[in-house]
Design a protein around this motif. Structure first.
Motif, PDB file in Angstrom:
ATOM      1  N   ASP A   1      11.920 -12.977  -7.548  1.00 31.24           N
ATOM      2  CA  ASP A   1      11.100 -14.147  -7.222  1.00 31.24           C
ATOM      3  C   ASP A   1       9.910 -13.796  -6.337  1.00 31.24           C
ATOM      4  O   ASP A   1       9.073 -14.661  -6.061  1.00 31.24           O
ATOM      5  CB  ASP A   1      11.950 -15.212  -6.507  1.00 31.24           C
ATOM      6  N   LEU A   2       9.840 -12.564  -5.898  1.00 31.69           N
ATOM      7  CA  LEU A   2       8.744 -12.110  -5.044  1.00 31.69           C
ATOM      8  C   LEU A   2       7.618 -11.557  -5.906  1.00 31.69           C
ATOM      9  O   LEU A   2       7.837 -10.669  -6.722  1.00 31.69           O
ATOM     10  CB  LEU A   2       9.235 -11.026  -4.081  1.00 31.69           C
ATOM     11  N   ARG A   3       6.418 -12.081  -5.729  1.00 34.68           N
ATOM     12  CA  ARG A   3       5.253 -11.515  -6.407  1.00 34.68           C
ATOM     13  C   ARG A   3       4.739 -10.333  -5.595  1.00 34.68           C
ATOM     14  O   ARG A   3       4.574 -10.430  -4.382  1.00 34.68           O
ATOM     15  CB  ARG A   3       4.162 -12.567  -6.577  1.00 34.68           C
ATOM     16  N   VAL A   4       4.499  -9.221  -6.290  1.00 39.07           N
ATOM     17  CA  VAL A   4       4.112  -7.967  -5.645  1.00 39.07           C
ATOM     18  C   VAL A   4       2.775  -7.511  -6.213  1.00 39.07           C
ATOM     19  O   VAL A   4       2.586  -7.495  -7.441  1.00 39.07           O
ATOM     20  CB  VAL A   4       5.181  -6.868  -5.885  1.00 39.07           C
ATOM     21  N   VAL A   5       1.857  -7.148  -5.334  1.00 41.46           N
ATOM     22  CA  VAL A   5       0.603  -6.525  -5.748  1.00 41.46           C
ATOM     23  C   VAL A   5       0.556  -5.126  -5.148  1.00 41.46           C
ATOM     24  O   VAL A   5       0.678  -4.962  -3.929  1.00 41.46           O
ATOM     25  CB  VAL A   5      -0.627  -7.338  -5.295  1.00 41.46           C
ATOM     26  N   ILE A   6       0.411  -4.120  -5.998  1.00 46.20           N
ATOM     27  CA  ILE A   6       0.322  -2.742  -5.528  1.00 46.20           C
ATOM     28  C   ILE A   6      -1.153  -2.391  -5.337  1.00 46.20           C
ATOM     29  O   ILE A   6      -1.982  -2.637  -6.218  1.00 46.20           O
ATOM     30  CB  ILE A   6       1.025  -1.764  -6.500  1.00 46.20           C
ATOM     31  N   ASP A   7      -1.466  -1.867  -4.163  1.00 42.33           N
ATOM     32  CA  ASP A   7      -2.855  -1.536  -3.844  1.00 42.33           C
ATOM     33  C   ASP A   7      -3.344  -0.293  -4.569  1.00 42.33           C
ATOM     34  O   ASP A   7      -2.566   0.618  -4.879  1.00 42.33           O
ATOM     35  CB  ASP A   7      -2.986  -1.297  -2.332  1.00 42.33           C
ATOM     36  N   HIS A   8      -4.654  -0.252  -4.787  1.00 40.39           N
ATOM     37  CA  HIS A   8      -5.372   0.958  -5.217  1.00 40.39           C
ATOM     38  C   HIS A   8      -4.789   1.587  -6.475  1.00 40.39           C
ATOM     39  O   HIS A   8      -4.661   2.797  -6.574  1.00 40.39           O
ATOM     40  CB  HIS A   8      -5.393   1.999  -4.096  1.00 40.39           C
ATOM     41  N   PHE A   9      -4.400   0.704  -7.439  1.00 35.79           N
ATOM     42  CA  PHE A   9      -3.778   1.113  -8.705  1.00 35.79           C
ATOM     43  C   PHE A   9      -2.748   2.219  -8.503  1.00 35.79           C
ATOM     44  O   PHE A   9      -2.577   3.131  -9.303  1.00 35.79           O
ATOM     45  CB  PHE A   9      -4.817   1.480  -9.778  1.00 35.79           C
ATOM     46  N   GLY A  10      -1.989   2.083  -7.391  1.00 37.30           N
ATOM     47  CA  GLY A  10      -0.897   3.015  -7.119  1.00 37.30           C
ATOM     48  C   GLY A  10      -1.285   4.259  -6.357  1.00 37.30           C
ATOM     49  O   GLY A  10      -0.442   5.128  -6.117  1.00 37.30           O
TER      50      GLY A  10
ATOM     51  N   GLU B   1       0.865  -1.178   0.000  1.00 34.19           N
ATOM     52  CA  GLU B   1       0.000   0.000   0.000  1.00 34.19           C
ATOM     53  C   GLU B   1       0.903   1.229   0.000  1.00 34.19           C
ATOM     54  O   GLU B   1       1.549   1.541   1.007  1.00 34.19           O
ATOM     55  CB  GLU B   1      -0.916  -0.013   1.221  1.00 34.19           C
ATOM     56  N   ALA B   2       0.975   1.877  -1.135  1.00 36.38           N
ATOM     57  CA  ALA B   2       1.867   3.021  -1.312  1.00 36.38           C
ATOM     58  C   ALA B   2       1.165   4.070  -2.155  1.00 36.38           C
ATOM     59  O   ALA B   2       0.363   3.742  -3.037  1.00 36.38           O
ATOM     60  CB  ALA B   2       3.158   2.583  -2.007  1.00 36.38           C
ATOM     61  N   GLU B   3       1.469   5.319  -1.896  1.00 37.18           N
ATOM     62  CA  GLU B   3       0.942   6.402  -2.714  1.00 37.18           C
ATOM     63  C   GLU B   3       1.766   6.531  -3.995  1.00 37.18           C
ATOM     64  O   GLU B   3       2.861   5.982  -4.107  1.00 37.18           O
ATOM     65  CB  GLU B   3       0.955   7.706  -1.923  1.00 37.18           C
ATOM     66  N   SER B   4       1.231   7.280  -4.935  1.00 32.45           N
ATOM     67  CA  SER B   4       1.858   7.401  -6.248  1.00 32.45           C
ATOM     68  C   SER B   4       3.328   7.800  -6.154  1.00 32.45           C
ATOM     69  O   SER B   4       4.185   7.242  -6.846  1.00 32.45           O
ATOM     70  CB  SER B   4       1.088   8.420  -7.095  1.00 32.45           C
ATOM     71  N   GLY B   5       3.641   8.742  -5.279  1.00 36.90           N
ATOM     72  CA  GLY B   5       5.011   9.211  -5.152  1.00 36.90           C
ATOM     73  C   GLY B   5       5.949   8.207  -4.512  1.00 36.90           C
ATOM     74  O   GLY B   5       7.165   8.445  -4.450  1.00 36.90           O
ATOM     75  N   GLN B   6       5.397   7.082  -4.038  1.00 36.06           N
ATOM     76  CA  GLN B   6       6.212   6.037  -3.425  1.00 36.06           C
ATOM     77  C   GLN B   6       6.339   4.801  -4.315  1.00 36.06           C
ATOM     78  O   GLN B   6       6.934   3.807  -3.900  1.00 36.06           O
ATOM     79  CB  GLN B   6       5.590   5.619  -2.086  1.00 36.06           C
ATOM     80  N   LEU B   7       5.798   4.847  -5.521  1.00 32.22           N
ATOM     81  CA  LEU B   7       5.805   3.659  -6.373  1.00 32.22           C
ATOM     82  C   LEU B   7       7.210   3.215  -6.757  1.00 32.22           C
ATOM     83  O   LEU B   7       7.427   2.038  -7.070  1.00 32.22           O
ATOM     84  CB  LEU B   7       4.958   3.900  -7.627  1.00 32.22           C
ATOM     85  N   HIS B   8       8.168   4.135  -6.722  1.00 31.32           N
ATOM     86  CA  HIS B   8       9.551   3.726  -7.009  1.00 31.32           C
ATOM     87  C   HIS B   8      10.054   2.726  -5.974  1.00 31.32           C
ATOM     88  O   HIS B   8      10.918   1.901  -6.270  1.00 31.32           O
ATOM     89  CB  HIS B   8      10.458   4.953  -7.050  1.00 31.32           C
ATOM     90  N   LEU B   9       9.505   2.776  -4.746  1.00 39.71           N
ATOM     91  CA  LEU B   9       9.899   1.810  -3.719  1.00 39.71           C
ATOM     92  C   LEU B   9       9.420   0.418  -4.092  1.00 39.71           C
ATOM     93  O   LEU B   9      10.152  -0.565  -3.972  1.00 39.71           O
ATOM     94  CB  LEU B   9       9.327   2.219  -2.364  1.00 39.71           C
ATOM     95  N   ALA B  10       8.169   0.340  -4.561  1.00 43.27           N
ATOM     96  CA  ALA B  10       7.635  -0.955  -4.991  1.00 43.27           C
ATOM     97  C   ALA B  10       8.406  -1.486  -6.192  1.00 43.27           C
ATOM     98  O   ALA B  10       8.675  -2.690  -6.299  1.00 43.27           O
ATOM     99  CB  ALA B  10       6.147  -0.825  -5.320  1.00 43.27           C
ATOM    100  N   ALA B  11       8.774  -0.592  -7.118  1.00 45.31           N
ATOM    101  CA  ALA B  11       9.542  -1.015  -8.290  1.00 45.31           C
ATOM    102  C   ALA B  11      10.913  -1.550  -7.869  1.00 45.31           C
ATOM    103  O   ALA B  11      11.385  -2.559  -8.411  1.00 45.31           O
ATOM    104  CB  ALA B  11       9.698   0.149  -9.260  1.00 45.31           C
TER     105      ALA B  11
END
Length: 303
Positions: free
Chosen positions: A184-193, A166-176
């Protein structure tokens, strides 16, 4: 069934984000203090103190829901919360998967993973980077500065658990970064970013961030929480944001969710899924089936 009584092209639905809670036995901090999330949700005094699977079933009766993915909203005891939801399923099979909650910067995270991975139906651990919802609130520096964080997230991959972020748009680089460094880790980003700047310029920046994130093949997204992201939303107002998410990720990496009961503050299950049906009406039958249930089943269903 849709409002017309006809089967929606999205049915049968696996609702990819549902919250169940009971404040009497396992309180959620932002429901105990009804001002804690006011900046995100507005006035949420109307949310119930208890919301059970039977309440969700009554609310969605006749809407073609085959399954749900439960997400821990922030219960004091996440292990007990997951067990509590699993028991409510009572062998019906409606609970497709459980998404518990943990802080990978915590020294207790490895112990949490060890406990929850033994609970049937637990498929994921949710990680919150959003300041208002993160453990302890805002922290200095990046959430990934602590080397323990990446080591703990790698544990999820080893146990075939998804990291729901669960990250805001400005934090999507962290998920990337997480997805890139832990392939090997599957990642799902909440709330379309979770876009926070809803202007035209904000839309452009958000889609660019989604493009960068979607370049990592081990990332999918949940399209949900429209009331939280947009406030009093309209179908036309959210259309381009949702279409962009599906165009960028593809239907095979997008899943639709209600965010009930929180979405009650702005709409409800039927108007929400009617809006989804209208927005994605020009997608193929196969794509709508993936959005409605296939992607959620693949990412959060039985391994």
């Amino acid at each position: 069934m849709g409002a017309t009584g006809k089967m929606s092209p999205l049915e049968p639905v696996v609702d990819s984000n549902v919250h169940l809670w009971d404040q009497r036995v396992n309180p959620v901090f932002w429901l105990t203090d009804r001002t804690a999330a006011k900046a995100l949700l507005g006035d949420y005094e109307s949310l119930p103190d208890t919301y059970l699977l039977e309440d969700y079933r009554a609310e969605t009766e006749g809407c073609g829901v085959r399954g749900i993915v439960w997400s821990d909203p922030g219960a004091a005891d996440p292990v007990a919360a997951a067990e509590w939801v699993r028991r409510q399923d009572d062998g019906s099979g409606q609970v497709t998967g459980l998404v518990t909650l943990g802080d990978p910067a915590s020294p207790d995270f490895a112990g949490l993973v060890e406990r929850v991975r033994r609970i049937p139906l637990v498929r994921s651990v949710r990680v919150r980077f959003v300041e208002a919802l993160a453990p302890g609130g805002a922290a200095d520096g990046s959430p990934l500065d602590d080397p323990r964080t990446m080591d703990n997230l790698a544990l999820l991959a080893r146990h075939n658990l998804v990291a729901t972020i669960e990250a805001e748009s400005g934090q999507l680089h962290l998920a990337a970064r997480i997805a890139r460094e832990l392939p090997d880790l599957r990642v799902v980003i909440d709330h379309f970013g979770w876009p926070t700047d809803l202007t035209d310029a904000g839309y452009q920046r958000h889609t660019e961030r989604l493009d960068a994130l979607a370049a990592e093949p081990n990332v999918a997204t949940r399209i949900d929480a429209l009331g939280t992201v947009f406030g009093d939303w309209t179908t036309d107002g959210v259309r381009r944001w949702l279409l962009a998410a599906v165009e960028i990720f593809g239907a095979g990496r997008c899943m639709l969710g209600s965010d009930l009961p929180i979405e009650r503050l702005r709409s409800g299950f039927r108007p929400l899924f009617d809006a989804y049906g209208e927005i994605f009406t020009h997608h193929s039958d196969a794509e709508r089936q993936m959005l409605g249930h296939g992607t959620a089943q693949r990412w959060y269903g039985a391994p």
